[in-house]
Motif scaffolding. Structure first.
Motif: not given
Ligand SMILES: N[C@@H](CCC(=O)N[C@@H](CS)C(=O)NCC(=O)O)C(=O)O
Length: 206
Positions: A17, A21, A82, A163, A193, A199
């Motif tokens: 995670k 991010l 975010w 996330i 996602m 990503h």
């Protein structure tokens, strides 16, 4: 130049995670991989780098230390797109992040760990695996329902909730053994996602 240092476990969704991010934000950091059972993890603990005995841990440039994946997400995400600015939307986002730690991770990540880590295999009794399978499918059904009529878990765009939930959901089939064909909205959301600029996958080495 001094920069952030992330101690993280390459195979762990909680660590992923944070790596995700940071990648989505395009932020530079030093990575110290601490795989389960590795000397690096033992050394990080012995040197006090992981004060709560777990990773991920983020060491800020000024030496301050942050534990807990979702708290680290909050720190990195605050003041960016975010995290929603509206307090109620923030609370909705946080509710998904608490859900992830209290109900999702404790089932779906645990089943994946019992299947994937040799040192956990003895705990993978047929009864426990069957229970975790049923419980995980029920958790995933809640997520599937929440995605009815919306692309993201909280609001019109991706937030930290996405996330946090993605960390272990994206490998729920391959690592956890869950039947994701039952959850088409989650599958589409995983696709959204994966299409976000920047990503990276779980196995991406920073
Ligand atoms: N709630 C914590 C959980 C962290 C956690 O359990 N980390 C595991 C890997 S997923 C770990 O550090 N395991 C190493 C150990 O227990 O020795 C978070 O979200 O950061």
């Amino acid at each position: 130049m001094t920069q952030m240092t992330l101690y993280s476990m390459p195979s762990s969704g909680n660590s992923y995670k944070v790596r995700l991010l940071l990648a989505l934000q395009g932020r530079a950091y030093r990575h110290v991989p601490c795989e389960a059972g590795s000397d690096a993890l033992a050394q990080a603990k012995a040197e006090g780098k992981a004060p709560l005995g777990k990773v991920p841990v983020l060491h800020l440039a000024d030496g301050q230390v942050l534990n807990e994946s979702n708290a680290i997400l909050w720190y990195l995400g605050t003041g960016t797109t975010w995290v929603p600015t509206d307090p109620l939307a923030q609370a909705h986002m946080l509710s998904w992040m608490f859900f992830e730690q209290n109900r999702h991770e404790s089932v779906i990540a645990v089943r994946a760990a019992l299947r994937c880590y040799p040192h956990r295999a003895a705990q993978a009794t047929p009864e426990r695996m069957a229970t975790l399978l049923d419980e995980g499918h029920a958790i995933l059904a809640l997520m599937e329902d929440a995605l009815a009529g919306q692309d993201w878990f909280c609001g019109a765009g991706p937030t930290l909730a996405d996330i946090a939930l993605y960390g272990y959901t994206c490998t729920a089939d391959t690592r956890g053994g869950y039947d994701m064909a039952r959850f088409p909205r989650i599958t589409e959301w995983c696709g959204r996602m994966a299409a976000l600029p920047g990503h990276v996958t779980l196995d991406h080495a920073p």
